[in-house]
Design a protein around this motif. Structure first.
Motif, PDB file in Angstrom:
ATOM      1  N   LEU A  81      30.761 -33.301  32.112  1.00 44.52           N
ATOM      2  CA  LEU A  81      30.011 -32.342  31.294  1.00 44.52           C
ATOM      3  C   LEU A  81      30.876 -31.773  30.176  1.00 44.52           C
ATOM      4  O   LEU A  81      30.398 -31.551  29.063  1.00 44.52           O
ATOM      5  N   LEU A  82      32.147 -31.556  30.479  1.00 46.14           N
ATOM      6  CA  LEU A  82      33.051 -31.040  29.453  1.00 46.14           C
ATOM      7  C   LEU A  82      33.265 -32.068  28.339  1.00 46.14           C
ATOM      8  O   LEU A  82      33.287 -31.717  27.154  1.00 46.14           O
ATOM      9  N   ALA A  83      33.406 -33.327  28.712  1.00 51.72           N
ATOM     10  CA  ALA A  83      33.540 -34.381  27.707  1.00 51.72           C
ATOM     11  C   ALA A  83      32.262 -34.506  26.877  1.00 51.72           C
ATOM     12  O   ALA A  83      32.318 -34.730  25.659  1.00 51.72           O
ATOM     13  N   LEU A  84      31.130 -34.339  27.526  1.00 45.20           N
ATOM     14  CA  LEU A  84      29.859 -34.366  26.803  1.00 45.20           C
ATOM     15  C   LEU A  84      29.781 -33.204  25.816  1.00 45.20           C
ATOM     16  O   LEU A  84      29.319 -33.367  24.683  1.00 45.20           O
ATOM     17  N   PHE A  85      30.262 -32.044  26.233  1.00 51.60           N
ATOM     18  CA  PHE A  85      30.321 -30.888  25.329  1.00 51.60           C
ATOM     19  C   PHE A  85      31.159 -31.208  24.098  1.00 51.60           C
ATOM     20  O   PHE A  85      30.752 -30.950  22.966  1.00 51.60           O
ATOM     21  N   LEU A  86      32.345 -31.752  24.328  1.00 52.61           N
ATOM     22  CA  LEU A  86      33.216 -32.056  23.186  1.00 52.61           C
ATOM     23  C   LEU A  86      32.603 -33.104  22.269  1.00 52.61           C
ATOM     24  O   LEU A  86      32.660 -32.982  21.045  1.00 52.61           O
ATOM     25  N   MET A 133      23.907 -30.367  18.668  1.00 54.05           N
ATOM     26  CA  MET A 133      24.914 -29.381  18.955  1.00 54.05           C
ATOM     27  C   MET A 133      24.450 -28.452  20.078  1.00 54.05           C
ATOM     28  O   MET A 133      25.271 -27.987  20.856  1.00 54.05           O
ATOM     29  N   LEU A 134      23.159 -28.203  20.144  1.00 53.87           N
ATOM     30  CA  LEU A 134      22.641 -27.347  21.206  1.00 53.87           C
ATOM     31  C   LEU A 134      22.867 -27.985  22.574  1.00 53.87           C
ATOM     32  O   LEU A 134      23.229 -27.299  23.541  1.00 53.87           O
ATOM     33  N   LEU A 135      22.678 -29.292  22.665  1.00 52.16           N
ATOM     34  CA  LEU A 135      22.909 -29.969  23.941  1.00 52.16           C
ATOM     35  C   LEU A 135      24.370 -29.884  24.359  1.00 52.16           C
ATOM     36  O   LEU A 135      24.685 -29.829  25.545  1.00 52.16           O
ATOM     37  N   GLY A 136      25.277 -29.857  23.403  1.00 54.99           N
ATOM     38  CA  GLY A 136      26.682 -29.678  23.711  1.00 54.99           C
ATOM     39  C   GLY A 136      26.940 -28.322  24.341  1.00 54.99           C
ATOM     40  O   GLY A 136      27.697 -28.202  25.311  1.00 54.99           O
ATOM     41  N   ASN A 137      26.304 -27.287  23.802  1.00 56.73           N
ATOM     42  CA  ASN A 137      26.453 -25.951  24.371  1.00 56.73           C
ATOM     43  C   ASN A 137      25.862 -25.879  25.775  1.00 56.73           C
ATOM     44  O   ASN A 137      26.424 -25.245  26.661  1.00 56.73           O
ATOM     45  N   VAL A 138      24.739 -26.542  25.991  1.00 53.79           N
ATOM     46  CA  VAL A 138      24.131 -26.583  27.319  1.00 53.79           C
ATOM     47  C   VAL A 138      25.058 -27.302  28.298  1.00 53.79           C
ATOM     48  O   VAL A 138      25.224 -26.863  29.442  1.00 53.79           O
ATOM     49  N   ALA A 139      25.689 -28.383  27.858  1.00 56.47           N
ATOM     50  CA  ALA A 139      26.631 -29.102  28.720  1.00 56.47           C
ATOM     51  C   ALA A 139      27.830 -28.220  29.064  1.00 56.47           C
ATOM     52  O   ALA A 139      28.344 -28.259  30.190  1.00 56.47           O
ATOM     53  N   PHE A 140      28.277 -27.422  28.129  1.00 56.16           N
ATOM     54  CA  PHE A 140      29.400 -26.525  28.388  1.00 56.16           C
ATOM     55  C   PHE A 140      29.030 -25.459  29.416  1.00 56.16           C
ATOM     56  O   PHE A 140      29.791 -25.174  30.343  1.00 56.16           O
ATOM     57  N   ILE A 141      27.859 -24.880  29.269  1.00 57.08           N
ATOM     58  CA  ILE A 141      27.402 -23.881  30.234  1.00 57.08           C
ATOM     59  C   ILE A 141      27.240 -24.516  31.613  1.00 57.08           C
ATOM     60  O   ILE A 141      27.630 -23.936  32.629  1.00 57.08           O
ATOM     61  N   ALA A 142      26.700 -25.720  31.656  1.00 60.03           N
ATOM     62  CA  ALA A 142      26.549 -26.416  32.936  1.00 60.03           C
ATOM     63  C   ALA A 142      27.909 -26.723  33.556  1.00 60.03           C
ATOM     64  O   ALA A 142      28.068 -26.640  34.783  1.00 60.03           O
ATOM     65  N   SER A 143      28.898 -27.049  32.743  1.00 58.90           N
ATOM     66  CA  SER A 143      30.230 -27.320  33.292  1.00 58.90           C
ATOM     67  C   SER A 143      30.832 -26.052  33.897  1.00 58.90           C
ATOM     68  O   SER A 143      31.541 -26.114  34.896  1.00 58.90           O
ATOM     69  N   ILE A 177      29.049 -23.622  35.279  1.00 67.19           N
ATOM     70  CA  ILE A 177      28.329 -23.422  36.538  1.00 67.19           C
ATOM     71  C   ILE A 177      28.918 -24.313  37.614  1.00 67.19           C
ATOM     72  O   ILE A 177      29.138 -23.878  38.746  1.00 67.19           O
ATOM     73  N   VAL A 178      29.211 -25.553  37.262  1.00 64.22           N
ATOM     74  CA  VAL A 178      29.787 -26.491  38.222  1.00 64.22           C
ATOM     75  C   VAL A 178      31.168 -26.023  38.667  1.00 64.22           C
ATOM     76  O   VAL A 178      31.491 -26.055  39.858  1.00 64.22           O
ATOM     77  N   ILE A 179      32.002 -25.576  37.752  1.00 63.89           N
ATOM     78  CA  ILE A 179      33.368 -25.183  38.113  1.00 63.89           C
ATOM     79  C   ILE A 179      33.371 -23.900  38.944  1.00 63.89           C
ATOM     80  O   ILE A 179      34.242 -23.716  39.805  1.00 63.89           O
ATOM     81  N   LEU A 180      32.417 -23.027  38.738  1.00 64.21           N
ATOM     82  CA  LEU A 180      32.387 -21.777  39.503  1.00 64.21           C
ATOM     83  C   LEU A 180      31.749 -21.938  40.883  1.00 64.21           C
ATOM     84  O   LEU A 180      32.186 -21.329  41.845  1.00 64.21           O
ATOM     85  N   LYS A 181      30.733 -22.789  40.987  1.00 63.46           N
ATOM     86  CA  LYS A 181      30.074 -22.993  42.281  1.00 63.46           C
ATOM     87  C   LYS A 181      30.763 -24.061  43.126  1.00 63.46           C
ATOM     88  O   LYS A 181      30.670 -24.027  44.347  1.00 63.46           O
ATOM     89  N   ARG A 182      31.402 -25.022  42.471  1.00 63.82           N
ATOM     90  CA  ARG A 182      32.119 -26.121  43.116  1.00 63.82           C
ATOM     91  C   ARG A 182      31.290 -26.860  44.165  1.00 63.82           C
ATOM     92  O   ARG A 182      31.666 -26.942  45.331  1.00 63.82           O
ATOM     93  N   PRO A 183      30.156 -27.440  43.745  1.00 63.01           N
ATOM     94  CA  PRO A 183      29.359 -28.227  44.695  1.00 63.01           C
ATOM     95  C   PRO A 183      30.036 -29.565  44.983  1.00 63.01           C
ATOM     96  O   PRO A 183      31.083 -29.889  44.422  1.00 63.01           O
ATOM     97  N   GLU A 184      29.427 -30.348  45.839  1.00 62.13           N
ATOM     98  CA  GLU A 184      29.959 -31.669  46.177  1.00 62.13           C
ATOM     99  C   GLU A 184      30.064 -32.525  44.913  1.00 62.13           C
ATOM    100  O   GLU A 184      29.128 -32.613  44.127  1.00 62.13           O
ATOM    101  N   GLY A 185      31.221 -33.127  44.691  1.00 62.00           N
ATOM    102  CA  GLY A 185      31.443 -33.983  43.530  1.00 62.00           C
ATOM    103  C   GLY A 185      31.772 -33.222  42.257  1.00 62.00           C
ATOM    104  O   GLY A 185      31.677 -33.777  41.161  1.00 62.00           O
ATOM    105  N   TRP A 186      32.166 -31.966  42.363  1.00 65.38           N
ATOM    106  CA  TRP A 186      32.414 -31.157  41.171  1.00 65.38           C
ATOM    107  C   TRP A 186      33.602 -31.668  40.370  1.00 65.38           C
ATOM    108  O   TRP A 186      33.672 -31.450  39.169  1.00 65.38           O
ATOM    109  N   GLN A 187      34.551 -32.364  41.031  1.00 61.86           N
ATOM    110  CA  GLN A 187      35.730 -32.863  40.313  1.00 61.86           C
ATOM    111  C   GLN A 187      35.356 -33.939  39.294  1.00 61.86           C
ATOM    112  O   GLN A 187      36.106 -34.196  38.359  1.00 61.86           O
TER     113      GLN A 187
END
Length: 82
Positions: free
Chosen positions: A29-34, A1-11, A13-23
């Motif tokens: 990462l969101l699917a991994l969270f779920l 469950m902790l890894l799910g929370n880490v994946a959510f936080i990483a998602s 970060i990705v959505i706010l910074k919008r690096p290459e390939g963020w789509q």
């Protein structure tokens, strides 16, 4: 469950910074969270049933909160960072 929370936080970060390939990376990462968070909670609730039903209620609450979090993430995706 902790890894799910880490994946959510990483998602986030990705959505706010919008690096290459963020789509692609963000939804993965969101699917991994779920899968990890909600799936882990339900697996625990079904594997170790509680006579009072606390684990099942906890799984339901966790699922509702995860759906709300995904909705907020989707709203941020559509509106963009401010």
């Amino acid at each position: 469950m902790l890894l799910g929370n880490v994946a959510f936080i990483a998602s986030w970060i990705v959505i706010l910074k919008r690096p290459e390939g963020w789509q692609v990376v963000g939804p993965v990462l969101l699917a991994l969270f779920l899968a990890l968070r909600v799936g882990g909670v339900w697996r625990y609730a079904l594997k170790y049933p509680d006579p009072a039903g606390r684990t099942k209620r906890s799984a339901i609450l966790s699922t509702v909160l995860a759906v709300l979090a995904v909705g907020l993430w989707g709203y941020t995706w559509l509106s963009g960072p401010r």
